[in-house]
Design an enzyme around this catalytic site. Structure first.
Site, PDB file in Angstrom:
ATOM      1  N   ASP A 479       0.862  -1.193   0.000  1.00 21.59           N
ATOM      2  CA  ASP A 479       0.000   0.000   0.000  1.00 21.59           C
ATOM      3  C   ASP A 479       0.897   1.241   0.000  1.00 21.59           C
ATOM      4  OD1 ASP A 479      -2.935   0.995   0.562  1.00 21.59           O
ATOM      5  OD2 ASP A 479      -1.601   2.217   1.781  1.00 21.59           O
ATOM      6  N   ASN A 487      -2.246  12.991  -4.065  1.00 20.80           N
ATOM      7  CA  ASN A 487      -3.358  13.449  -4.917  1.00 20.80           C
ATOM      8  C   ASN A 487      -3.712  14.898  -4.616  1.00 20.80           C
ATOM      9  OD1 ASN A 487      -4.060  11.540  -6.817  1.00 20.80           O
ATOM     10  ND2 ASN A 487      -5.428  10.438  -5.456  1.00 20.80           N
ATOM     11  N   GLU A 522      -4.762   2.305  -4.185  1.00 16.38           N
ATOM     12  CA  GLU A 522      -3.301   2.350  -4.192  1.00 16.38           C
ATOM     13  C   GLU A 522      -2.720   1.080  -3.566  1.00 16.38           C
ATOM     14  OE1 GLU A 522      -4.701   4.704  -0.503  1.00 16.38           O
ATOM     15  OE2 GLU A 522      -5.330   4.390  -2.560  1.00 16.38           O
TER      16      GLU A 522
END
Length: 600
Positions: A479, A487, A522
Site C-alpha cells: 500500500d 493526490n 493504491e
C-alpha cells in the site's frame, strides 16, 4: 530552485491580474456613486472575483483570495471610507467571492453551460443567493441590520455576477475565437454594440420622455444578432452609461415621484435586473438552437460520409404529393449526379422490367398493411449497367397515426465479394472486441496489470496446486503511504502516474510464474508460488526499496514509500484468509512507522 521560481511566478500572474481588474472596477463604481451611501448601482468586481476563482487552478486559489481581499481593501481606502467599514466591506467581498465560487462552479462544469436553459435558472439563483448572503454579512458587520443598505448591496452584487461572470467565462472558453481568427467578422458586433451605446446615451441623457423600453429593444436585437456575448456586453454598456448619467440627475428614471439618489439607484438596479432576466433566457434558447443546428449539421455530414463509404442511400415517398426524395448516394447508385428528384414513375422505371411488378407489389403492400418490407431487385443505371440493389422501407405516420409517407434505405449489393469481405472484417472486429473485452475483464485499466478478480482467481488456483503438491506459497500486499496527500498536492494526474509506476516496479520485481496485481486504489498484491516466507520477504523488501529510491519526475513528489505485509500459506486456509493475514501485517507496518515490511 529555478523550476520553483517559475512555478511561483506563474501561480501569481493570474491572481495579480484579477486583483488589478477588481480594484479598477471597484474604484470606478465607488467613484461614480459618491453621495449614495457608497453603494454602487452595479458591482462588476464581484463578477470578476468569482470568474477569476472559476478559471484559476487549485494551486492559485489561496493567492486569488488574497488578491481579492487586497483589491477590495485598496478600493474602499481609495474611496475614503472609514477604516472600520473598510474591514467589514473587505470581509464581505472576500466571503462573497467564496460563496459565489462554490455556488456556481458546479453549473460551469462544461463549456458554456451557463447558457443552457436550466443552467440559466440555476445561475440566477446562485447569483441572487450570493448577493443576499454577501449583503447579510456586510449588514451584520456594519451593524446596519436588514436595512435598505442590505437590499441595495444584495442587488448590486447579484447584478455584477449576472452581467460579468457569463461574459468572462464565455470569452475564456473560446466563444470569440472565430472572431479573432477572422477580424472582419468583428465589424458587425462592434457596430451593433456602438448602436447600443448611442441608444443608451440618448435615452439616459434626457429626462423628458420615459424611454426605458428602448434599451431593452437594443439588448434583444444585440442578443439575436451577436448571441450570448452580445446580450451581456450590451447590458454592461447600458449599466455603465445609464448608471453614470442617472447619478448625475439625468435620465428617465428621475421622472419618478421620489427623485432621491438612493431611490434612483435602486430603480436602476431593478431595471438592469429586468434586462438580465429578459436577455439571459433568450441567450440560452439561442444557444440551444445553435447547438441543435450544429449537431444536426454534423449528423448530416456523418450520414453523407457513411452513405458514401457504405454505398447506402436513403429515400422517402410523400404519399399525398406522390413525390420521391433521393439522397445523394441513391443518385450515385443509379449512375446519376445529384440533382432534381425524379417523379415516382421515373424512379420505378429504373428497375429491371422483370422486377418492376415485384417492387410495385412491395410498395402497395406497405401502404395497405403498413408492414416494413425488405427486397432485393435489379436496376439499370443511366449508363446501361445492371446492378443489384437491396431496398428496405417502412411507413411514416403523422401525430394522428395516419400514413403520410414511405421511407427507407437503398444499398448497392452488386459487389458480393466486397460484401463478403466486409462480413469477414466485421467478424474479425467482433473477435478482436471479444478478446479485448476478456482482456479488460482481467486487467486493471489504469496500470495494465492484473485486476482484483484476476489476482484472486490466480491465487485460488495456486493455492490448490500448493496444497496438492506440498509446495510453499506466499502473498505480499503493498500500500502506497500517504497517497491521498500526493493526490491533494499534485493532482489526480500525478497520483495516477505514481500508481502506474508502482505497478511497473512490482511487475519488474517478480518472476514470470508470479503475479503482480492491483486490488484497490493504491493497494497491490504479489502472489509468489513456490516462495517461502523468507523468499517472499526478500522480494517484498526489493520492491519496497525500489519504490523508495525511484525517480518520480520533476512534476511529481520528491519521494514515495510503501508499506508491505507478507503472509505464507500454512495449512488449508482460503484465499481470503491468506490475504487477510497479509493485510494485517501491512497495517502493522503502517502502525509502526510506514515504509516497512512486516510478516504475518
Amino acid at each position: 530552485m529555478q523550476n520553483g521560481q517559475r512555478l511561483s511566478t506563474h501561480v501569481g500572474i493570474w491572481p495579480a491580474l484579477v486583483g488589478v481588474a477588481y480594484f479598477a472596477c471597484a474604484a470606478i463604481a465607488l467613484k461614480l456613486t459618491e453621495g449614495t451611501d457608497g453603494i454602487a448601482t452595479v458591482w462588476p468586481a464581484s463578477g470578476i472575483s468569482i470568474s477569476g476563482l472559476l478559471l484559476c487552478r487549485s494551486a492559485q486559489r489561496p493567492a486569488m483570495f488574497l488578491a481579492i481581499a487586497l483589491a477590495s481593501f485598496a478600493a474602499n481606502l481609495y474611496a475614503q471610507i472609514p477604516v472600520v467599514e473598510i474591514a467589514a466591506f473587505t470581509t464581505a467581498n472576500t466571503l462573497e467571492a467564496a460563496i459565489g465560487y462554490f455556488c456556481i462552479r458546479e453549473i460551469n462544469r462544461e463549456r458554456e453551460t451557463i447558457y443552457r436553459p436550466l443552467s440559466v435558472v440555476q445561475f440566477c439563483i446562485a447569483a441572487l443567493l450570493t448577493g443576499t448572503l454577501s449583503g447579510a454579512i456586510a449588514s451584520a458587520l456594519t451593524g446596519a441590520g436588514l436595512s435598505i443598505m442590505f437590499v441595495s448591496w444584495a442587488t448590486t452584487v447579484s447584478l455584477g455576477i449576472m452581467i460579468v461572470v457569463p461574459l468572462i467565462l464565455n470569452i475564456a472558453h473560446g466563444y470569440s475565437a472565430s472572431l479573432l481568427r477572422h477580424p472582419r467578422l468583428l465589424l458587425t458586433p462592434v457596430l451593433i454594440l456602438a448602436t447600443v451605446a448611442v441608444v443608451s446615451y440618448v435615452v439616459f441623457h434626457q429626462s423628458t420622455f420615459p424611454l426605458l423600453f428602448v434599451p431593452l429593444m437594443a439588448v434583444i436585437i444585440a442578443t439575436y444578432l451577436i448571441g450570448p456575448n452580445g446580450a451581456m456586453t450590451s447590458i454592461l454598456i447600458i449599466a455603465v452609461i445609464g448608471s453614470s448619467l442617472t447619478l448625475t440627475d439625468s435620465g428617465p428614471i428621475h421622472l419618478m415621484r421620489d427623485r432621491s439618489p438612493f431611490a434612483a439607484t435602486l430603480f436602476m438596479q431593478f431595471y438592469l435586473l429586468v434586462l438580465l432576466l429578459s436577455a439571459l433566457p433568450l441567450a440560452a434558447l439561442l444557444g440551444a438552437r445553435d447547438r441543435v443546428i450544429t449537431e444536426v449539421s454534423r449528423a448530416n455530414r456523418w450520414l453523407e460520409m457513411s452513405e458514401h463509404f457504405a454505398h447506402v442511400g436513403h429515400w422517402r415517398l410523400d404519399l399525398a404529393k406522390q413525390k420521391v426524395f433521393w439522397s445523394d448516394e441513391v443518385f450515385h447508385i443509379h449512375g446519376l449526379e445529384p440533382g432534381p428528384n425524379p417523379p415516382l414513375e421515373g424512379a420505378i422505371n429504373y428497375y429491371h422490367p422483370d422486377d418492376r411488378p415485384k417492387v410495385e407489389a412491395f410498395l402497395a403492400k406497405l401502404v395497405e398493411t403498413h408492414e416494413p418490407f425488405d427486397f432485393q431487385a435489379r436496376l439499370f443505371t443511366v449508363q446501361g449497367e445492371e446492378r443489384y440493389v437491396r431496398s428496405r422501407g417502412d411507413v411514416e405516420r403523422n401525430a394522428a397515426g395516419d400514413a403520410v409517407g414511405l421511407f427507407g434505405i437503398f444499398q448497392d449489393v452488386t459487389e458480393t465479394t466486397i460484401a463478403n469481405l466486409r462480413l469477414a472484417e466485421a467478424r474479425e472486429l467482433a473477435e478482436k472486441q471479444a478478446d479485448m473485452a476478456m482482456l479488460m475483464a482481467q486487467t486493471d485499466a489504469l496500470t495494465g496489470i492484473a485486476n482484483r478478480r484476476s489476482a484472486l482467481s490466480f491465487l485460488e488456483t495456486e493455492m490448490r496446486h500448493a496444497l496438492e503438491d506440498g509446495t510453499p506459497l506466499s502473498v505480499a500486499i503493498l500500500d502506497i503511504d500517504h497517497f491521498k496527500s500526493i493526490n491533494d498536492r499534485y493532482g489526480h494526474g500525478t497520483g495516477d502516474a505514481v500508481i502506474r509506476k508502482t505497478a511497473a516496479l512490482c511487475s519488474g520485481a517478480v518472476r514470470s510464474s508470479d503475479m503482480a496485481g492491483r486490488i484497490g486504489g493504491e493497494e497491490f498484491v504479489l502472489i509468489l508460488p513456490g516462495a517461502d516466507s523468507a523468499t517472499a520477504q526478500n522480494v517484498g523488501e526489493r520492491v519496497r526499496v525500489s519504490i523508495e529510491t525511484a525517480d518520480w519526475g520533476a512534476d511529481g513528489p520528491d519521494s514515495v514509500t510503501a508499506s508491505i505485509g507478507v503472509a505464507t500459506l500454512k495449512g488449508t486456509e482460503g484465499a481470503e484468509q491468506l490475504l487477510a493475514e497479509a493485510d494485517g501485517a501491512l497495517y502493522r507496518a503502517k502502525r509502526e512507522g510506514r515504509n516497512l515490511l512486516r510478516a504475518a
